[in-house]
Design an enzyme around this catalytic site. Structure first.
Site, PDB file in Angstrom:
ATOM      1  N   THR A  75      38.000  34.468  32.812  1.00  0.00           N
ATOM      2  CA  THR A  75      38.083  35.927  32.626  1.00  0.00           C
ATOM      3  C   THR A  75      39.343  36.270  31.822  1.00  0.00           C
ATOM      4  O   THR A  75      39.295  37.119  30.917  1.00  0.00           O
ATOM      5  CB  THR A  75      38.086  36.652  33.991  1.00  0.00           C
ATOM      6  OG1 THR A  75      37.114  36.044  34.841  1.00  0.00           O
ATOM      7  CG2 THR A  75      37.790  38.135  33.836  1.00  0.00           C
ATOM      8  N   GLY A 129      42.942  36.692  36.828  1.00  0.00           N
ATOM      9  CA  GLY A 129      41.610  36.685  37.424  1.00  0.00           C
ATOM     10  C   GLY A 129      41.721  36.300  38.886  1.00  0.00           C
ATOM     11  O   GLY A 129      42.824  36.117  39.416  1.00  0.00           O
ATOM     12  N   ALA A 130      40.588  36.157  39.561  1.00  0.00           N
ATOM     13  CA  ALA A 130      40.601  35.729  40.976  1.00  0.00           C
ATOM     14  C   ALA A 130      39.262  35.095  41.300  1.00  0.00           C
ATOM     15  O   ALA A 130      38.250  35.368  40.651  1.00  0.00           O
ATOM     16  CB  ALA A 130      40.861  36.914  41.887  1.00  0.00           C
ATOM     17  N   ASP A 131      39.277  34.256  42.332  1.00  0.00           N
ATOM     18  CA  ASP A 131      38.011  33.654  42.797  1.00  0.00           C
ATOM     19  C   ASP A 131      37.333  34.559  43.814  1.00  0.00           C
ATOM     20  O   ASP A 131      36.112  34.619  43.862  1.00  0.00           O
ATOM     21  CB  ASP A 131      38.291  32.278  43.405  1.00  0.00           C
ATOM     22  CG  ASP A 131      38.855  31.339  42.362  1.00  0.00           C
ATOM     23  OD1 ASP A 131      38.237  31.218  41.294  1.00  0.00           O
ATOM     24  OD2 ASP A 131      39.938  30.776  42.591  1.00  0.00           O
ATOM     25  N   GLY A 159      41.014  28.357  41.688  1.00  0.00           N
ATOM     26  CA  GLY A 159      39.811  27.663  41.214  1.00  0.00           C
ATOM     27  C   GLY A 159      40.107  26.830  39.971  1.00  0.00           C
ATOM     28  O   GLY A 159      39.522  25.765  39.773  1.00  0.00           O
ATOM     29  N   GLY A 160      41.033  27.311  39.155  1.00  0.00           N
ATOM     30  CA  GLY A 160      41.400  26.568  37.936  1.00  0.00           C
ATOM     31  C   GLY A 160      42.641  25.715  38.137  1.00  0.00           C
ATOM     32  O   GLY A 160      43.128  25.081  37.199  1.00  0.00           O
ATOM     33  N   GLU A 198      50.683  31.101  38.785  1.00  0.00           N
ATOM     34  CA  GLU A 198      50.121  32.452  38.862  1.00  0.00           C
ATOM     35  C   GLU A 198      50.853  33.266  39.930  1.00  0.00           C
ATOM     36  O   GLU A 198      51.155  34.446  39.728  1.00  0.00           O
ATOM     37  CB  GLU A 198      48.624  32.391  39.197  1.00  0.00           C
ATOM     38  CG  GLU A 198      47.784  31.910  38.025  1.00  0.00           C
ATOM     39  CD  GLU A 198      46.341  31.612  38.386  1.00  0.00           C
ATOM     40  OE1 GLU A 198      45.495  31.692  37.506  1.00  0.00           O
ATOM     41  OE2 GLU A 198      46.066  31.286  39.550  1.00  0.00           O
ATOM     42  N   LYS A 214      32.990  38.372  42.498  1.00  0.00           N
ATOM     43  CA  LYS A 214      34.237  37.991  43.172  1.00  0.00           C
ATOM     44  C   LYS A 214      34.555  38.852  44.403  1.00  0.00           C
ATOM     45  O   LYS A 214      35.487  38.557  45.138  1.00  0.00           O
ATOM     46  CB  LYS A 214      35.423  38.106  42.186  1.00  0.00           C
ATOM     47  CG  LYS A 214      35.227  37.369  40.869  1.00  0.00           C
ATOM     48  CD  LYS A 214      35.093  35.894  41.074  1.00  0.00           C
ATOM     49  CE  LYS A 214      34.924  35.083  39.811  1.00  0.00           C
ATOM     50  NZ  LYS A 214      35.931  35.227  38.801  1.00  0.00           N
TER      51      LYS A 214
HETATM   52  C1  5RP Z   1      43.021  29.812  38.393  1.00  0.00           C
HETATM   53  C2  5RP Z   1      42.586  31.071  39.033  1.00  0.00           C
HETATM   54  C3  5RP Z   1      41.613  31.903  38.271  1.00  0.00           C
HETATM   55  O1  5RP Z   1      42.156  33.168  38.068  1.00  0.00           O
HETATM   56  C4  5RP Z   1      40.356  32.017  39.084  1.00  0.00           C
HETATM   57  O2  5RP Z   1      39.864  30.689  39.337  1.00  0.00           O
HETATM   58  C5  5RP Z   1      39.278  32.834  38.378  1.00  0.00           C
HETATM   59  O3  5RP Z   1      38.776  32.127  37.291  1.00  0.00           O
HETATM   60  P1  5RP Z   1      37.547  32.658  36.423  1.00  0.00           P
HETATM   61  O4  5RP Z   1      38.027  33.877  35.722  1.00  0.00           O
HETATM   62  O5  5RP Z   1      37.237  31.519  35.506  1.00  0.00           O
HETATM   63  O6  5RP Z   1      36.412  32.940  37.368  1.00  0.00           O
HETATM   64  O7  5RP Z   1      42.984  31.436  40.100  1.00  0.00           O
HETATM   65  O8  5RP Z   1      43.908  29.115  39.222  1.00  0.00           O
END
Ligand code: 5RP
Length: 225
Positions: free
Chosen positions: A32, A83-85, A97-98, A104, A122
């Site tokens: 995102t 962004g966030a999971d 997630g990343g 962050e 989300k």
């Molecule tokens: C990485 C994160 C990302 O913000 C989270 O995984 C959201 O990723 P995406 O936008 O690909 O869904 O926390 O550590």
């Protein structure tokens, strides 16, 4: 029918409104935020703007789009877009997630204003409803740290892999994905896990998000803490 990728773009475009007049911008990580970087470069707003990336992934995106990059530790960003999971109704976040949760969280805690952009998938009632909880741990004694965490949450965990190798974060650490139950009290879990030796950071962000923008189809809803 609008899909998730389109929702990411819709919310990324909306977040551009917040960037006007900003000189130093923090960038979270993930797909995102990568879409946001693309839209930022397309908008022309990046002129006169410097970014502080939270990961090698987003730094690469920023460089590819010709953004000016600064290191952390000097001036604090006026704004960070991340962004966030998962996002709960109190604007607590599940992240990592990343694998970029440590940087962050540092950016989030040191920004004047911290904004999350997300597609509607989300939004959850409780964190860890859909995703495991990422915890970054030191490689040294990681098996022991894992036992402590699993015992504390009465949950199993998986050491994150990248192909047939252990995944390592930009900080050279490992990530545990803990299969816990949906959390009633995310703040106490965050604090409890932080106390274990070997735990570098927990992917629960409580009390950090100032604003969350979520795309529900073409409509962007704004939630403010
Ligand atoms: C990485 C994160 C990302 O913000 C989270 O995984 C959201 O990723 P995406 O936008 O690909 O869904 O926390 O550590």
């Amino acid at each position: 029918m609008i899909d998730r990728e389109q929702e990411k773009r819709i919310v990324a475009r909306r977040a551009l409104e917040l960037v006007e007049g900003i000189e130093l911008l923090g960038l979270g990580s993930g797909t995102t935020v990568a879409t946001f970087v693309e839209e930022l470069a397309r908008s022309g707003l990046e002129r006169g703007l410097t970014v502080i990336p939270s990961s090698s992934q987003i730094e690469e995106e920023a460089r590819r789009h010709g953004l000016k990059i600064a290191d952390p530790g000097q001036r604090r960003p006026e704004l960070t877009i991340d962004g966030a999971d998962e996002v709960d109704p109190e604007l607590n976040l599940l992240k990592g997630g990343g694998g970029a949760l440590v940087r962050e969280k540092i950016l989030a805690a040191n920004s004047d204003y911290y904004v999350i952009i997300a597609d509607q998938s989300k939004v959850v009632a409780r964190l860890c409803s859909r995703r495991p909880l990422p915890v970054e741990i030191l490689p040294y004694g990681h098996e022991w740290t894992r036992e402590l965490i699993e015992g504390s949450l009465n949950s199993r965990s998986v050491l994150r892999m990248s192909g047939d190798r252990i995944f390592t974060s930009d900080n050279g650490n490992y990530i545990l994905d803990v299969e816990c139950q949906p959390l009633d009290d995310p703040e106490s879990v965050e604090k409890a896990l932080k106390l274990y030796p070997g735990v570098v950071e927990v992917g629960i962000f409580t009390g950090l998000a100032d604003e969350v923008l979520v795309a529900f189809g073409e409509e962007v809803r704004r939630f403010v803490s």
